[in-house]
Structures are given as C-alpha cells and as structure tokens.
Scaffold this active site. Structure first.
Site, PDB file in Angstrom:
ATOM      1  N   CYS A 105       0.834  -1.203   0.000  1.00 28.48           N
ATOM      2  CA  CYS A 105       0.000   0.000   0.000  1.00 28.48           C
ATOM      3  C   CYS A 105       0.873   1.259   0.000  1.00 28.48           C
ATOM      4  O   CYS A 105       0.658   2.186  -0.785  1.00 28.48           O
ATOM      5  CB  CYS A 105      -0.939  -0.026   1.210  1.00 28.48           C
ATOM      6  SG  CYS A 105      -2.178   1.265   1.212  1.00 28.48           S
ATOM      7  N   CYS A 106       1.899   1.280   0.885  1.00 31.17           N
ATOM      8  CA  CYS A 106       2.805   2.434   0.927  1.00 31.17           C
ATOM      9  C   CYS A 106       3.565   2.571  -0.397  1.00 31.17           C
ATOM     10  O   CYS A 106       3.838   3.684  -0.850  1.00 31.17           O
ATOM     11  CB  CYS A 106       3.800   2.303   2.088  1.00 31.17           C
ATOM     12  SG  CYS A 106       3.105   2.645   3.715  1.00 31.17           S
ATOM     13  N   CYS A 188      -1.488   8.599   7.180  1.00 31.61           N
ATOM     14  CA  CYS A 188      -2.794   8.281   6.585  1.00 31.61           C
ATOM     15  C   CYS A 188      -3.790   7.890   7.680  1.00 31.61           C
ATOM     16  O   CYS A 188      -3.410   7.320   8.710  1.00 31.61           O
ATOM     17  CB  CYS A 188      -2.658   7.119   5.625  1.00 31.61           C
ATOM     18  SG  CYS A 188      -1.633   7.458   4.185  1.00 31.61           S
ATOM     19  N   CYS A 191      -3.893   4.324   9.263  1.00 32.99           N
ATOM     20  CA  CYS A 191      -2.639   3.857   9.872  1.00 32.99           C
ATOM     21  C   CYS A 191      -2.111   4.792  10.951  1.00 32.99           C
ATOM     22  O   CYS A 191      -0.952   4.698  11.350  1.00 32.99           O
ATOM     23  CB  CYS A 191      -1.582   3.695   8.779  1.00 32.99           C
ATOM     24  SG  CYS A 191      -2.065   2.518   7.511  1.00 32.99           S
ATOM     25  N   CYS A 216       7.632   4.040   5.875  1.00 33.46           N
ATOM     26  CA  CYS A 216       6.738   3.777   4.755  1.00 33.46           C
ATOM     27  C   CYS A 216       7.494   3.453   3.473  1.00 33.46           C
ATOM     28  O   CYS A 216       6.886   3.185   2.455  1.00 33.46           O
ATOM     29  CB  CYS A 216       5.810   4.952   4.527  1.00 33.46           C
ATOM     30  SG  CYS A 216       6.673   6.487   4.332  1.00 33.46           S
TER      31      CYS A 216
HETATM   32  S1  SF4 Z   1       0.321   4.741   5.585  1.00 33.06           S
HETATM   33 FE1  SF4 Z   1      -1.307   3.164   5.466  1.00 33.06          FE
HETATM   34  S2  SF4 Z   1      -2.892   3.944   4.070  1.00 33.06           S
HETATM   35 FE2  SF4 Z   1      -1.033   5.222   3.841  1.00 33.06          FE
HETATM   36  S3  SF4 Z   1      -0.010   4.360   2.122  1.00 33.06           S
HETATM   37 FE3  SF4 Z   1       0.896   3.372   3.931  1.00 33.06          FE
HETATM   38  S4  SF4 Z   1      -0.336   1.523   4.346  1.00 33.06           S
HETATM   39 FE4  SF4 Z   1      -1.453   2.783   2.850  1.00 33.06          FE
END
Ligand code: SF4
Length: 223
Positions: A105-106, A188, A191, A216
């Site tokens: 996701c990151c 985010c 998170c 991240c």
């Molecule tokens: S902080 Fe969480 S929502 Fe944001 S990009 Fe990373 S995993 Fe995804």
C-alpha cells in the site's frame, strides 16, 4: 551550527531544482519556513495525496498555502495501480492484515509517486529528526539518497521536541489541527491514531507493528 545558518550554506551549493516533501507535520512546517528564508529560485513544495488522508488535511492545506503564500502541489497515485492494490488488499483495512500488504500500500500510494516527482530534481528536503524513532537514529543533515538517486537534506536532523516547539512558537507557524486531538505524528487515516500522554511520539503510526518496521519506504536507511 543552527539550521538557520547551515541550510542556506547547503542549498547555495546545489545546482538545479530542489523539492520539499510536505506531509503536514510540525517538522515539515518548520523545514518549509527555514527553506523559504533561503530564497531558492527553483523550489517545488509538494505533498503526496495518498487518497487516505484525514479530512482535516484539506482545510489545513489551504491554510498553509495562504500563510506562506505558496502553492503546495498535490500528487496522487496512479488510479490503475490503486485499483489493483484495492483488489489485492480486499477491504479498506487490508493494509493492516500483514507487513507485506502494508508495504504494498505504501509503495503504490507513496513510494512510486515520490520516485516520479524526484526524478530530475537535484535534492530533496525533509523534516526528519534523528530523535523521532529507532529507524532514524543515524540521520545526518546531508545524505545521498541511494533509493531515489539524489541529495537528501534533513535540516532538522538534530532537533529535539523542545527545539521544534520553540521554533514553531517563535515564528507563529500554523499547526495541523490533528495535534489538538491527541495526534503526535501525522500519517494516513487508517494507519494513524491519537496517542495517550507518555506514549512515544510515533506510537500512533502503524501501532500494530514493531518499532523497527515503522517506515513507509520513503526514508529507508542502511543501519
Ligand atoms: S500509511 Fe497506510 S494507508 Fe497510507 S499508504 Fe501506507 S499503508 Fe497505505
């Protein structure tokens, strides 16, 4: 040497465009204020809109632009990559299911867009501080960022909480409204959580993971 003196000396030697990565934290506000004093002709201030930000961020973004009289450019991830990501994660909390999911996701929402933004830049400036976490203890003011292939400048590298707070107060800089709601580090929405008094300042970021995993991918370091 104070950052107010050191930073102009560093940026003066850099030929070509410089970017500041803004993630709505107090550190970024201080770094931006410091950088704007340097009179850099080719400066881009940008933020990564991961499409998972807290709603409070949108009015704060406008407040910052008005305060500093600048444009903070927003970059979003590739829509097709986000579609594939969401299919893989399964539901809106799928990034919490495993470290692999979270990193994916990151990667899609932050790391890949950042790589595109930094391509062609000579240097980027961050608000990182060494005392923020175990993953940042060996931070230096000037580094070569091997991952993205450019110089990385961390003007707040040796600041502690008190230094940051004093700088914000002295220059009356606008703070993210989430700090007043108990957040001590901003990321985010899925998170990041508010912390309790006495908790570590990064305790609310990816709180289900071990401290050494809490990056991240934008600031991975060799230890
Ligand atoms: S902080 Fe969480 S929502 Fe944001 S990009 Fe990373 S995993 Fe995804």
């Amino acid at each position: 040497m104070p950052s107010e003196v050191l930073l102009p000396q560093i940026v003066e030697k850099i030929k070509g465009p410089i970017a500041l990565a803004f993630s709505y934290q107090a550190e970024d506000v201080a770094a931006l204020h410091l950088l704007l004093q340097c009179g850099i002709a080719d400066l881009e201030v940008f933020t990564l809109d991961t499409l998972k930000l807290f709603p409070e961020i949108f009015s704060y973004h406008k407040e910052l632009e008005d305060f500093f009289r600048i444009t903070i450019k927003k970059y979003a991830p590739d829509p097709e990559e986000v579609k594939d990501l969401e299919a893989k994660l399964g539901d809106e909390w799928g990034m919490r299911a495993s470290l692999e999911n979270r990193h994916l996701c990151c990667q899609v929402r932050k790391v890949t867009p950042l790589g595109k933004i930094l391509a062609g830049k000579s240097a980027w400036v961050t608000g990182l501080r060494a005392s923020q976490s175990v993953t940042r203890q060996d931070l230096k003011v000037l580094e070569y960022d091997e991952k993205f292939g450019l110089i990385k400048i961390n003007p707040l590298f040796d600041w502690d909480e008190e230094d940051l707070s004093a700088y914000i107060k002295e220059h009356r800089l606008p703070l993210n409204p989430l700090y007043a709601k108990g957040f001590t580090s901003i990321g985010c929405a899925p998170c990041t959580r508010a912390v309790q008094p006495g908790e570590d300042i990064r305790a609310g970021r990816w709180w289900w993971e071990n401290p050494e995993h809490k990056e991240c991918g934008l600031h991975l370091r060799k230890n």
